[in-house]
Design a protein around this motif. Structure first.
Motif, PDB file in Angstrom:
ATOM      1  N   SER A 128      28.579   8.165  25.109  1.00 40.98           N
ATOM      2  CA  SER A 128      27.272   7.787  24.543  1.00 40.98           C
ATOM      3  C   SER A 128      27.315   7.423  23.319  1.00 40.98           C
ATOM      4  CB  SER A 128      26.080   8.978  24.938  1.00 40.98           C
ATOM      5  OG  SER A 128      25.869   9.188  26.070  1.00 40.98           O
ATOM      6  N   ILE A 129      26.590   6.652  22.692  1.00 38.95           N
ATOM      7  CA  ILE A 129      26.515   6.367  21.244  1.00 38.95           C
ATOM      8  C   ILE A 129      25.009   6.348  20.801  1.00 38.95           C
ATOM      9  CG2 ILE A 129      26.958   4.427  19.524  1.00 38.95           C
ATOM     10  CD1 ILE A 129      28.755   3.046  21.769  1.00 38.95           C
ATOM     11  N   LEU A 130      25.034   7.248  19.742  1.00 39.27           N
ATOM     12  CA  LEU A 130      23.635   7.332  19.022  1.00 39.27           C
ATOM     13  C   LEU A 130      23.571   6.200  17.918  1.00 39.27           C
ATOM     14  CD1 LEU A 130      20.954   8.941  18.677  1.00 39.27           C
ATOM     15  CD2 LEU A 130      22.166  10.485  17.046  1.00 39.27           C
ATOM     16  N   PHE A 131      22.680   5.510  17.649  1.00 39.22           N
ATOM     17  CA  PHE A 131      22.447   4.551  16.328  1.00 39.22           C
ATOM     18  C   PHE A 131      21.212   5.313  15.648  1.00 39.22           C
ATOM     19  CE2 PHE A 131      23.891   2.257  20.001  1.00 39.22           C
ATOM     20  CZ  PHE A 131      24.930   1.503  19.459  1.00 39.22           C
ATOM     21  N   THR A 132      21.576   5.630  14.416  1.00 36.16           N
ATOM     22  CA  THR A 132      20.488   5.823  13.333  1.00 36.16           C
ATOM     23  C   THR A 132      20.753   5.222  12.132  1.00 36.16           C
ATOM     24  OG1 THR A 132      19.155   7.898  12.768  1.00 36.16           O
ATOM     25  CG2 THR A 132      21.560   8.024  12.986  1.00 36.16           C
ATOM     26  N   ASP A 133      19.866   5.595  11.148  1.00 41.18           N
ATOM     27  CA  ASP A 133      20.002   4.977   9.837  1.00 41.18           C
ATOM     28  C   ASP A 133      20.497   5.801   8.813  1.00 41.18           C
ATOM     29  OD1 ASP A 133      17.874   6.285   8.170  1.00 41.18           O
ATOM     30  OD2 ASP A 133      16.620   5.529  10.072  1.00 41.18           O
ATOM     31  N   PRO A 134      20.692   5.508   7.687  1.00 43.23           N
ATOM     32  CA  PRO A 134      21.783   6.321   6.594  1.00 43.23           C
ATOM     33  C   PRO A 134      20.731   7.579   6.303  1.00 43.23           C
ATOM     34  CG  PRO A 134      21.629   4.092   6.049  1.00 43.23           C
ATOM     35  CD  PRO A 134      20.915   4.028   7.239  1.00 43.23           C
ATOM     36  N   ARG A 135      19.561   7.650   6.251  1.00 42.98           N
ATOM     37  CA  ARG A 135      18.838   8.838   5.932  1.00 42.98           C
ATOM     38  C   ARG A 135      19.115   9.918   6.824  1.00 42.98           C
ATOM     39  NH1 ARG A 135      12.730   7.612   7.339  1.00 42.98           N
ATOM     40  NH2 ARG A 135      14.034   6.686   8.879  1.00 42.98           N
ATOM     41  N   TYR A 136      19.787   9.615   8.138  1.00 42.49           N
ATOM     42  CA  TYR A 136      19.983  10.927   9.089  1.00 42.49           C
ATOM     43  C   TYR A 136      21.633  11.005   9.218  1.00 42.49           C
ATOM     44  CZ  TYR A 136      15.062  10.715  10.103  1.00 42.49           C
ATOM     45  OH  TYR A 136      13.653  11.066   9.881  1.00 42.49           O
ATOM     46  N   GLN A 137      22.392  10.469   8.258  1.00 38.94           N
ATOM     47  CA  GLN A 137      23.781  10.391   8.692  1.00 38.94           C
ATOM     48  C   GLN A 137      24.271  12.021   8.641  1.00 38.94           C
ATOM     49  OE1 GLN A 137      25.989   7.785   6.096  1.00 38.94           O
ATOM     50  NE2 GLN A 137      27.965   8.235   7.077  1.00 38.94           N
ATOM     51  N   ILE A 138      23.856  12.627   7.459  1.00 35.80           N
ATOM     52  CA  ILE A 138      24.364  14.215   7.587  1.00 35.80           C
ATOM     53  C   ILE A 138      23.790  14.984   8.496  1.00 35.80           C
ATOM     54  CG2 ILE A 138      24.611  16.276   6.174  1.00 35.80           C
ATOM     55  CD1 ILE A 138      24.032  14.377   3.489  1.00 35.80           C
ATOM     56  N   GLN A 139      22.418  14.564   9.201  1.00 29.22           N
ATOM     57  CA  GLN A 139      21.815  15.330   9.984  1.00 29.22           C
ATOM     58  C   GLN A 139      22.503  15.188  11.482  1.00 29.22           C
ATOM     59  OE1 GLN A 139      17.441  15.273   9.759  1.00 29.22           O
ATOM     60  NE2 GLN A 139      17.402  15.731  11.912  1.00 29.22           N
ATOM     61  N   ALA A 140      22.637  13.717  11.786  1.00 29.95           N
ATOM     62  CA  ALA A 140      23.372  13.609  12.911  1.00 29.95           C
ATOM     63  C   ALA A 140      24.780  13.854  13.130  1.00 29.95           C
ATOM     64  CB  ALA A 140      23.320  12.192  13.079  1.00 29.95           C
ATOM     65  N   GLY A 141      25.639  14.063  12.032  1.00 29.65           N
ATOM     66  CA  GLY A 141      26.749  14.524  12.057  1.00 29.65           C
ATOM     67  C   GLY A 141      26.561  16.199  12.422  1.00 29.65           C
ATOM     68  N   GLN A 142      25.671  16.903  11.784  1.00 30.32           N
ATOM     69  CA  GLN A 142      25.557  18.244  12.382  1.00 30.32           C
ATOM     70  C   GLN A 142      24.855  18.696  13.584  1.00 30.32           C
ATOM     71  OE1 GLN A 142      23.039  19.182   9.090  1.00 30.32           O
ATOM     72  NE2 GLN A 142      24.567  19.704   7.617  1.00 30.32           N
ATOM     73  N   GLU A 143      24.098  17.690  14.425  1.00 27.79           N
ATOM     74  CA  GLU A 143      23.222  17.782  15.636  1.00 27.79           C
ATOM     75  C   GLU A 143      24.096  17.319  16.891  1.00 27.79           C
ATOM     76  OE1 GLU A 143      18.832  18.217  13.911  1.00 27.79           O
ATOM     77  OE2 GLU A 143      19.391  16.433  14.484  1.00 27.79           O
ATOM     78  N   VAL A 144      24.787  16.428  16.585  1.00 25.96           N
ATOM     79  CA  VAL A 144      25.076  15.606  17.818  1.00 25.96           C
ATOM     80  C   VAL A 144      26.696  15.615  17.945  1.00 25.96           C
ATOM     81  CG1 VAL A 144      25.054  13.233  18.581  1.00 25.96           C
ATOM     82  CG2 VAL A 144      23.094  14.111  17.342  1.00 25.96           C
ATOM     83  N   THR A 145      26.911  15.886  19.170  1.00 24.39           N
ATOM     84  CA  THR A 145      28.581  15.689  19.588  1.00 24.39           C
ATOM     85  C   THR A 145      29.116  14.436  20.086  1.00 24.39           C
ATOM     86  OG1 THR A 145      28.036  16.681  21.881  1.00 24.39           O
ATOM     87  CG2 THR A 145      28.685  18.219  20.178  1.00 24.39           C
ATOM     88  N   CYS A 146      28.085  13.609  20.297  1.00 27.56           N
ATOM     89  CA  CYS A 146      28.799  12.232  20.740  1.00 27.56           C
ATOM     90  C   CYS A 146      28.813  11.216  19.663  1.00 27.56           C
ATOM     91  CB  CYS A 146      27.638  11.593  21.755  1.00 27.56           C
ATOM     92  SG  CYS A 146      25.969  11.037  20.984  1.00 27.56           S
ATOM     93  N   GLN A 147      29.226  10.162  19.922  1.00 26.08           N
ATOM     94  CA  GLN A 147      29.589   9.210  18.772  1.00 26.08           C
ATOM     95  C   GLN A 147      28.337   8.593  18.226  1.00 26.08           C
ATOM     96  OE1 GLN A 147      31.426   5.728  20.320  1.00 26.08           O
ATOM     97  NE2 GLN A 147      31.389   4.475  18.285  1.00 26.08           N
ATOM     98  N   VAL A 148      28.380   8.670  16.704  1.00 20.61           N
ATOM     99  CA  VAL A 148      27.395   8.268  16.033  1.00 20.61           C
ATOM    100  C   VAL A 148      27.452   7.122  15.016  1.00 20.61           C
ATOM    101  CG1 VAL A 148      25.497   9.073  14.150  1.00 20.61           C
ATOM    102  CG2 VAL A 148      26.348  10.613  15.735  1.00 20.61           C
ATOM    103  N   LYS A 149      26.546   6.011  15.439  1.00 21.53           N
ATOM    104  CA  LYS A 149      26.901   4.854  14.479  1.00 21.53           C
ATOM    105  C   LYS A 149      25.513   4.707  13.572  1.00 21.53           C
ATOM    106  CE  LYS A 149      29.509   1.093  16.502  1.00 21.53           C
ATOM    107  NZ  LYS A 149      30.717   1.560  16.036  1.00 21.53           N
ATOM    108  N   ILE A 150      25.925   4.504  12.226  1.00 21.47           N
ATOM    109  CA  ILE A 150      24.904   4.264  11.201  1.00 21.47           C
ATOM    110  C   ILE A 150      24.629   2.858  10.903  1.00 21.47           C
ATOM    111  CG2 ILE A 150      24.089   4.905   8.872  1.00 21.47           C
ATOM    112  CD1 ILE A 150      24.391   7.418  10.860  1.00 21.47           C
ATOM    113  N   ALA A 151      23.369   2.631  11.314  1.00 22.74           N
ATOM    114  CA  ALA A 151      23.067   1.146  11.089  1.00 22.74           C
ATOM    115  C   ALA A 151      22.634   0.671   9.659  1.00 22.74           C
ATOM    116  CB  ALA A 151      21.876   0.758  12.033  1.00 22.74           C
ATOM    117  N   LYS A 152      23.285  -0.470   9.288  1.00 23.35           N
ATOM    118  CA  LYS A 152      22.834  -0.555   7.634  1.00 23.35           C
ATOM    119  C   LYS A 152      21.556  -1.225   7.670  1.00 23.35           C
ATOM    120  CE  LYS A 152      26.783   0.451   5.856  1.00 23.35           C
ATOM    121  NZ  LYS A 152      27.821   0.491   6.781  1.00 23.35           N
ATOM    122  N   GLY A 153      21.380  -2.071   8.794  1.00 29.19           N
ATOM    123  CA  GLY A 153      20.047  -2.771   8.840  1.00 29.19           C
ATOM    124  C   GLY A 153      19.004  -2.072   9.968  1.00 29.19           C
ATOM    125  N   PRO A 154      18.253  -2.928  10.763  1.00 27.76           N
ATOM    126  CA  PRO A 154      17.438  -2.610  11.681  1.00 27.76           C
ATOM    127  C   PRO A 154      18.193  -2.051  12.944  1.00 27.76           C
ATOM    128  CG  PRO A 154      16.639  -4.495  10.961  1.00 27.76           C
ATOM    129  CD  PRO A 154      17.969  -4.375  10.185  1.00 27.76           C
TER     130      PRO A 154
END
Ligand code: ZN
Ligand code: ZN
Length: 360
Positions: free
Chosen positions: A53-79
């Motif tokens: 699975s891939i989780l897409f979120t924005d830069p505000r949640y980069q640190i939080q997603a890294g702590q909370e999520v074990t699947c792949q995380v993609k930080i979107a630059k735009g929408p």
């Protein structure tokens, strides 16, 4: 919640992609996102693929997603929608399930306009919600804690209730107490309604002051560790007359009859009927204007619904409320609500608070 529990949930969701002839499922509804990943941010989309699975979120949640999520995380630059569309194109996905009741028209139209020619969005309603209906032992432990916090807050706040106190002040006291006891916040807006206003099933607390002779409905829930509780109890200022006593007895009997009917394999509608049958014997069935209960968990209202026409069969591990009530215009309303968990034998009532009418 353990990482392995999130892995297991994503695996369960992914394992039914093939039978639905889907290449992926796109999840954006935040309770479903939290269920599948543990992510608690307000902006995210999860693409569930057969093997990952891939989780897409924005830069505000980069640190939080890294702590909370074990699947792949993609930080979107735009929408996010651009990042999701790009991933769908890159991975060559054709049929993508989405949550029609949960995705905004805006996001849907924008995503559709950005998809490659051969890709299509397919409605996949209620899929994750159905998985969420049966709770794991870890989830039940959290609901139990939330219920206990809520009941303790009720005891502490109600001990301060006096004639002359405002509905709003008791509501504020209830919410303050639950926060002090460990809740993040109330799981819904606390209801405190006195006198004739108690006949409004979803009343908001006002500046009205409690007076002798008032029947008061208190409907409250805590949100703790992401999980909800829900309870309704009745207060009475002074000593109740025959009409209040009789209506109270009717609702309590109806609530107990409905709880008695809770067991695995039982249709939700049968539980609702058990409550209605009792109220009918008292001539009060027409004053019962809502369904008998609802599921709760990450959301305060989630499937199954315990209503007249609900065919869902209960299963061990479901957490539901049982909350019959009667509402008489110009007189007042009475509701009694507990949170219960379906067990292999029947059910366990989690709510420890006495069901007696609380005299003040
Ligand atoms: Zn409630
Ligand atoms: Zn409820």
């Amino acid at each position: 919640m353990s990482d392995s529990e999130f892995d297991r949930r994503r695996h369960t969701a992914a394992s039914s992609l093939a039978e639905r002839k889907l290449d992926a499922l796109l999840v954006s509804f935040s309770p479903n996102l939290r269920y599948l990943t543990g992510f608690t941010g307000s902006n995210g989309s999860l693409l569930v693929l057969p093997d990952r699975s891939i989780l897409f979120t924005d830069p505000r949640y980069q640190i939080q997603a890294g702590q909370e999520v074990t699947c792949q995380v993609k930080i979107a630059k735009g929408p996010l929608v651009d990042a999701v569309a790009a991933a769908i194109a890159r991975l060559g996905l054709r049929r993508i399930g989405y949550e029609p009741a949960r995705m905004s028209c805006d996001f849907f139209q924008s995503l559709q306009s950005k998809l490659p020619m051969k890709a299509s969005l397919e409605p996949a309603a209620g899929w994750i919600e159905a998985l969420r209906m049966v709770k794991s032992p870890e989830e039940i432990a959290r609901i139990r804690r939330s219920v206990e916090t809520n009941s303790r807050a009720f005891e502490q706040a109600v001990a301060r209730a006096r004639p002359g106190m405002k509905e709003q002040d008791l509501a504020a006291e209830l919410e303050y107490r639950m926060r002090r006891l460990g809740a993040e916040k109330p799981s819904f807006e606390t209801i405190v309604a006195a006198g004739v206003r108690s006949a409004l099933p979803h009343a908001q607390p006002t500046a009205a002051r409690f007076a002798t002779g008032d029947l008061v409905v208190v409907d409250m829930g805590a949100l703790e560790d992401g999980y909800c509780s829900d309870m309704t109890r009745m207060l009475f200022f002074g000593s109740p007359g025959a009409k209040v006593k009789r209506a109270y007895r009717a609702v309590r009997e109806a609530q107990l009859a409905a709880i008695d009917a809770v067991r695995p394999g039982q249709a939700a509608a049968r539980i609702d009927r058990a409550a209605r049958t009792v109220l009918k014997a008292y001539g009060l069935d027409r004053a019962f204007v809502h369904s008998t209960g609802h599921g709760l968990g990450l959301e305060i209202h989630e499937p199954p619904r315990i209503g007249k026409r609900d065919k869902t069969r209960l299963e061990a591990g479901m957490a539901i409320t049982i909350e019959p009530g009667v509402y008489l215009e110009g007189f007042g309303g009475i509701r009694i609500e507990d949170t219960v968990v379906v067990t292999t034998q029947g059910c366990e009532i989690l709510t420890p608070t006495s069901k007696e009418l609380r005299l003040i």
